[in-house]
Write a protein that holds these residues in place. Structure first.
Motif, PDB file in Angstrom:
ATOM      1  N   ILE A   1       0.818  -1.217   0.000  1.00 43.22           N
ATOM      2  CA  ILE A   1       0.000   0.000   0.000  1.00 43.22           C
ATOM      3  C   ILE A   1       0.851   1.266   0.000  1.00 43.22           C
ATOM      4  O   ILE A   1       1.786   1.392   0.779  1.00 43.22           O
ATOM      5  CB  ILE A   1      -0.934   0.014   1.236  1.00 43.22           C
ATOM      6  CG1 ILE A   1      -1.940  -1.130   1.137  1.00 43.22           C
ATOM      7  CG2 ILE A   1      -1.671   1.357   1.333  1.00 43.22           C
ATOM      8  CD1 ILE A   1      -2.795  -1.281   2.372  1.00 43.22           C
TER       9      ILE A   1
ATOM     10  N   PHE B   1      -5.292   5.375   2.891  1.00 39.50           N
ATOM     11  CA  PHE B   1      -5.253   4.957   1.502  1.00 39.50           C
ATOM     12  C   PHE B   1      -6.692   4.944   0.996  1.00 39.50           C
ATOM     13  O   PHE B   1      -7.535   4.227   1.536  1.00 39.50           O
ATOM     14  CB  PHE B   1      -4.624   3.563   1.372  1.00 39.50           C
ATOM     15  CG  PHE B   1      -4.630   3.036  -0.033  1.00 39.50           C
ATOM     16  CD1 PHE B   1      -3.676   3.470  -0.951  1.00 39.50           C
ATOM     17  CD2 PHE B   1      -5.602   2.125  -0.448  1.00 39.50           C
ATOM     18  CE1 PHE B   1      -3.690   2.992  -2.265  1.00 39.50           C
ATOM     19  CE2 PHE B   1      -5.607   1.639  -1.756  1.00 39.50           C
ATOM     20  CZ  PHE B   1      -4.653   2.078  -2.664  1.00 39.50           C
TER      21      PHE B   1
ATOM     22  N   TRP C   1       0.748   4.452   1.286  1.00 40.24           N
ATOM     23  CA  TRP C   1       0.022   5.267   2.258  1.00 40.24           C
ATOM     24  C   TRP C   1       0.236   6.749   1.998  1.00 40.24           C
ATOM     25  O   TRP C   1       1.327   7.175   1.634  1.00 40.24           O
ATOM     26  CB  TRP C   1       0.485   4.945   3.681  1.00 40.24           C
ATOM     27  CG  TRP C   1       0.163   3.553   4.143  1.00 40.24           C
ATOM     28  CD1 TRP C   1       1.028   2.496   4.168  1.00 40.24           C
ATOM     29  CD2 TRP C   1      -1.087   3.075   4.646  1.00 40.24           C
ATOM     30  NE1 TRP C   1       0.384   1.377   4.657  1.00 40.24           N
ATOM     31  CE2 TRP C   1      -0.922   1.702   4.956  1.00 40.24           C
ATOM     32  CE3 TRP C   1      -2.336   3.664   4.850  1.00 40.24           C
ATOM     33  CZ2 TRP C   1      -1.945   0.921   5.465  1.00 40.24           C
ATOM     34  CZ3 TRP C   1      -3.369   2.887   5.357  1.00 40.24           C
ATOM     35  CH2 TRP C   1      -3.163   1.532   5.659  1.00 40.24           C
TER      36      TRP C   1
ATOM     37  N   ARG D   1     -11.829   4.025   2.747  1.00 43.45           N
ATOM     38  CA  ARG D   1     -10.369   4.145   2.864  1.00 43.45           C
ATOM     39  C   ARG D   1      -9.833   3.246   3.970  1.00 43.45           C
ATOM     40  O   ARG D   1     -10.548   2.868   4.892  1.00 43.45           O
ATOM     41  CB  ARG D   1      -9.967   5.583   3.128  1.00 43.45           C
ATOM     42  CG  ARG D   1     -10.614   6.128   4.361  1.00 43.45           C
ATOM     43  CD  ARG D   1     -10.601   7.639   4.369  1.00 43.45           C
ATOM     44  NE  ARG D   1     -11.231   8.089   5.602  1.00 43.45           N
ATOM     45  CZ  ARG D   1     -10.759   9.080   6.359  1.00 43.45           C
ATOM     46  NH1 ARG D   1      -9.669   9.727   6.027  1.00 43.45           N
ATOM     47  NH2 ARG D   1     -11.391   9.411   7.465  1.00 43.45           N
TER      48      ARG D   1
END
Lengths: 230, 220
Positions: free
Chosen positions: B112, B123, B114, B135
């Motif tokens: 991910i 995210f 971020w 999110r």
């Protein structure tokens, strides 16, 4: 579990619908729920026989691409799926198309039907529902994946899920017939008209909290009926 | 560790009937992947849907309906029945993000990208429903997310670590359903960062004027 119906798919297929009649409720009379006279007409065992027959047809489609079995499924479910689609489609042609799409998906995805889930009506309902969401909302419906490594399975798997699934479906019909009419009405509005609970509350002119509590009561009742089965 | 914070019947029913918008449904489906208890209740609802389908007054299909369907079957006779989706082989152990969430994010937590927020990281997960904001949040161990109230409801599903919201502790798989009446300050427990999925139907309205001032710039 007191009944001992074994489901021989090969021999089921050649039987006309409804012929397979599993043993009646074998529990002592006193252990059964009191059933009012009117509801006796529901005949849960007919539903169970129907489930077994339809399950055999669907298995025949999956294993042998059996067109005759598929036609049996079409004759029973086609008009019901069309009715389900017609609840949102004002246009009869669209309802017909969505029904055809549903039946094509039944043909194409038949291998994904697992008889241990037991209930063909439920399986077909989920296909029809997803196609309806797709058609009306142009939206995805995220679902969980039992094959995902992160999926957490239940601790215990019932010994004979096939039969249990069939019996649950039959018993559920019986339990639904005994729900207070305002609770059953709410379930129908939720499932057929795809109305949010806020919309239902407005339509019926009752508070949202009442809608929620009726839903809670209805499922508490249905759950207790199924848990009660021993 | 078993899940103690579950979904209510009315949310499960909206998911079962297909009424619930995509964003909320991601949280519900991901909770169901982790929670056999709610899955059992959800399966009863689908069973009810099937039983109701049986009770619908049939609407006769068009007279040529079966013929039309047969014609389509003929076209596809060569096609093999689609097999059930094969399991995605786990890439070194159990993923933190279950399906369907992992596909929405495009990777497990390791992958991910971020974006940082004051005191947390997020995210954003795009959806097509136009009414929710979905999110992932990463709250540092022992840290609160900024105090806020909501204009609508918020689903918060814990995926790793834990947060405490006053009396209650929420761990992996636990889901909190909050509405505009709830003022809460979730605090990540001190042992580890807490990663959770947050779904809201309106931009969060932070109480602190400072956060509120920067809110438009951060797009939260």
């Amino acid at each position: 579990m007191t009944t001992t119906v074994s489901i021989d798919v090969a021999s089921c297929k050649t039987l006309a619908p409804y012929v397979l009649r599993p043993p009646r409720d074998a529990r002592p009379r006193a252990a059964r729920k009191t059933v009012r006279k009117k509801e006796m007409a529901v005949e849960p065992n007919d539903k169970q026989a129907l489930n077994i027959t339809m399950s055999a047809h669907l298995t025949a489609v999956a294993e042998r691409r059996d067109v005759a079995a598929f036609e049996e499924l079409f004759r029973y479910y086609g008009p019901r799926v069309r009715a389900y689609m017609a609840r949102l489609a004002r246009d009869g042609q669209l309802a017909e198309e969505l029904m055809q799409e549903t039946m094509m998906a039944v043909w194409n995805k038949s291998a994904q039907y697992s008889p241990d889930k037991g209930n063909v009506s439920t399986w077909i309902f989920t296909i029809a529902r997803n196609l309806r969401i797709d058609a009306y909302r142009k939206a995805n419906r995220p679902g969980f994946d039992p094959n995902d490594p992160a999926f957490v399975p239940a601790d215990t798997a019932p010994a004979d899920q096939t039969l249990e699934g069939m019996e649950d479906a039959a018993r559920l019909h019986e339990a639904m017939a005994q729900l207070p009419s305002e609770q059953l009405q709410l379930l129908k509005l939720s499932f057929f008209d795809e109305a949010s609970h806020g919309t239902i509350a407005e339509t019926l002119g009752i508070p949202l909290g009442t809608v929620k509590s009726r839903i809670r009561l209805a499922f508490a009742k249905l759950r207790s009926t199924l848990e009660d089965k021993q | 560790m078993s899940i103690v914070h579950h979904l209510d019947d009315d949310v499960l029913l909206e998911y079962a009937t297909g009424t619930l918008a995509e964003g909320w449904s991601i949280a519900v489906a991901t909770h169901l992947a982790l929670c056999p208890h709610c899955r059992e209740r959800y399966e009863l609802m689908e069973l009810t849907g099937g039983a109701l389908l049986d009770t619908l007054e049939p609407v006769p299909a068009s007279p040529d309906s079966w013929t039309a369907l047969m014609a389509r079957l003929q076209d596809e006779t060569g096609a093999q029945p689609a097999a059930a989706t094969p399991a995605v082989p786990p890439n070194g152990g159990q993923p933190v993000l279950p399906e369907p969430l992992r596909s929405y994010v495009g990777s497990d937590v390791d992958g991910i990208a971020w974006k940082s927020l004051p005191g947390a990281a997020q995210f954003l997960i795009p959806t097509s429903d136009g009414e929710t904001m979905v999110r992932l949040l990463r709250i540092p161990a022992g840290k609160p997310v900024p105090e806020h109230t909501h204009r609508g409801r918020e689903f918060t599903l814990v995926l790793s670590g834990a947060f405490s919201d006053g009396e209650d502790v929420f761990r992996r798989g636990d889901i909190e359903v909050a509405d505009s009446s709830l003022m809460h300050t979730p605090v990540a427990t001190p042992d580890a960062d807490c990663i959770c999925l947050a779904v809201t139907d309106a931009p969060l309205k932070f109480k602190s004027w400072m956060v509120r001032m920067v809110q438009p710039m951060l797009g939260i």
